[in-house]
Design a protein around this motif. Structure first.
Motif, PDB file in Angstrom:
ATOM      1  N   TRP A  77       0.809  -1.228   0.000  1.00  0.00           N
ATOM      2  CA  TRP A  77       0.000   0.000   0.000  1.00  0.00           C
ATOM      3  C   TRP A  77       0.836   1.268   0.000  1.00  0.00           C
ATOM      4  CZ3 TRP A  77      -1.081  -3.763   3.761  1.00  0.00           C
ATOM      5  CH2 TRP A  77      -0.480  -3.574   5.001  1.00  0.00           C
ATOM      6  N   GLY A  78       2.096   1.167  -0.355  1.00  0.00           N
ATOM      7  CA  GLY A  78       2.881   2.360  -0.612  1.00  0.00           C
ATOM      8  C   GLY A  78       3.949   2.703   0.400  1.00  0.00           C
ATOM      9  N   SER A  79       4.099   1.915   1.442  1.00  0.00           N
ATOM     10  CA  SER A  79       5.168   2.173   2.408  1.00  0.00           C
ATOM     11  C   SER A  79       6.501   1.767   1.802  1.00  0.00           C
ATOM     12  CB  SER A  79       4.929   1.382   3.702  1.00  0.00           C
ATOM     13  OG  SER A  79       3.792   1.844   4.359  1.00  0.00           O
ATOM     14  N   LEU A  98     -10.661  -9.678   2.057  1.00  0.00           N
ATOM     15  CA  LEU A  98     -10.972  -8.257   1.898  1.00  0.00           C
ATOM     16  C   LEU A  98     -10.196  -7.719   0.704  1.00  0.00           C
ATOM     17  CD1 LEU A  98     -10.643  -7.225   5.642  1.00  0.00           C
ATOM     18  CD2 LEU A  98     -12.775  -7.303   4.341  1.00  0.00           C
ATOM     19  N   CYS A  99     -10.633  -6.590   0.191  1.00  0.00           N
ATOM     20  CA  CYS A  99      -9.929  -5.928  -0.909  1.00  0.00           C
ATOM     21  C   CYS A  99      -9.277  -4.649  -0.389  1.00  0.00           C
ATOM     22  CB  CYS A  99     -10.894  -5.575  -2.028  1.00  0.00           C
ATOM     23  SG  CYS A  99     -11.612  -7.023  -2.814  1.00  0.00           S
ATOM     24  N   LEU A 100      -8.033  -4.442  -0.749  1.00  0.00           N
ATOM     25  CA  LEU A 100      -7.300  -3.227  -0.409  1.00  0.00           C
ATOM     26  C   LEU A 100      -7.684  -2.137  -1.396  1.00  0.00           C
ATOM     27  CD1 LEU A 100      -4.992  -1.896   1.283  1.00  0.00           C
ATOM     28  CD2 LEU A 100      -3.440  -2.698  -0.507  1.00  0.00           C
ATOM     29  N   LEU A 101      -8.104  -0.972  -0.896  1.00  0.00           N
ATOM     30  CA  LEU A 101      -8.500   0.136  -1.758  1.00  0.00           C
ATOM     31  C   LEU A 101      -7.347   1.092  -2.045  1.00  0.00           C
ATOM     32  CD1 LEU A 101     -11.954   0.984  -0.130  1.00  0.00           C
ATOM     33  CD2 LEU A 101     -11.489  -0.508  -2.096  1.00  0.00           C
ATOM     34  N   ASN A 102      -6.340   1.137  -1.178  1.00  0.00           N
ATOM     35  CA  ASN A 102      -5.220   2.058  -1.345  1.00  0.00           C
ATOM     36  C   ASN A 102      -4.568   1.910  -2.710  1.00  0.00           C
ATOM     37  OD1 ASN A 102      -5.670   1.680   1.545  1.00  0.00           O
ATOM     38  ND2 ASN A 102      -3.841   2.929   1.826  1.00  0.00           N
ATOM     39  N   ASP A 103      -4.094   3.054  -3.237  1.00  0.00           N
ATOM     40  CA  ASP A 103      -3.427   3.052  -4.544  1.00  0.00           C
ATOM     41  C   ASP A 103      -1.954   3.432  -4.436  1.00  0.00           C
ATOM     42  OD1 ASP A 103      -3.419   5.777  -4.082  1.00  0.00           O
ATOM     43  OD2 ASP A 103      -4.717   6.277  -5.775  1.00  0.00           O
TER      44      ASP A 103
END
Length: 173
Positions: A77-79, A98-103
């Motif tokens: 998720w971008g870290s 679950l689905c991760l929404l972060n882009d």
């Protein structure tokens, strides 16, 4: 802390959450058939955090959107780094599912260096994921977290704001 900001014209039902450890805060509500959960996990990370989060998710109705400052780092998720709580979140996403929404957009501004990180995570039920758009606003409004907007497309395919997760620090007087 943690908060949900719900448009006043929308009917909602608060969902009580109790028995959480001191380092874990959560609020939940059902809005028009979707359960929203906002979570804050204070650092340092604890194994009990994922046990608490898993318990909440297992006890709410679906479809759901779970979001908040999990203080979990993972490159997914971008870290820039992966830490144990980040790996535990990945495991949770795969197990529930679950689905991760972060882009991969940064969600936090770290003072005083002004470095960014991605510790605010948004998850949804698979049945909702394709109807959601996830956006981070560029202006933090004085907070150390950027506001996140999640929009749920209506049946007329016109996006409607479903929920805004904004740090309470934005509302300083």
């Amino acid at each position: 802390g943690s908060a949900l900001i719900i448009r006043s014209s929308l009917p909602f039902t608060p969902i009580p959450i109790s028995g959480l450890p001191d380092h874990f805060q959560a609020v939940a509500a059902n809005v028009l058939g979707v359960t929203y959960v906002s979570v804050y996990i204070a650092p340092p990370s604890h194994h009990s955090s994922m046990i608490s989060l898993r318990s909440i998710i297992n006890n709410i109705s679906t479809p759901c959107i779970i979001l908040g400052d999990l203080n979990a780092h993972h490159t997914v998720w971008g870290s820039s780094n992966c830490y144990s709580l980040g790996h535990a979140v990945i495991e949770l996403i795969e197990d529930i599912p679950l689905c991760l929404l972060n882009d991969s957009s940064p969600t936090r501004l770290t003072p005083p260096s002004q470095n960014t990180s991605s510790v605010d995570i948004s998850l949804s039920s698979p049945s909702l994921a394709s109807s959601l758009s996830w956006t981070v606003l560029n202006d933090s409004h004085g907070s150390d977290h950027f506001p996140i907007i999640i929009e749920l497309s209506s049946r007329t395919s016109r996006p409607q704001p479903a929920l805004e997760k904004i740090s309470s620090r934005i509302f300083r007087t």
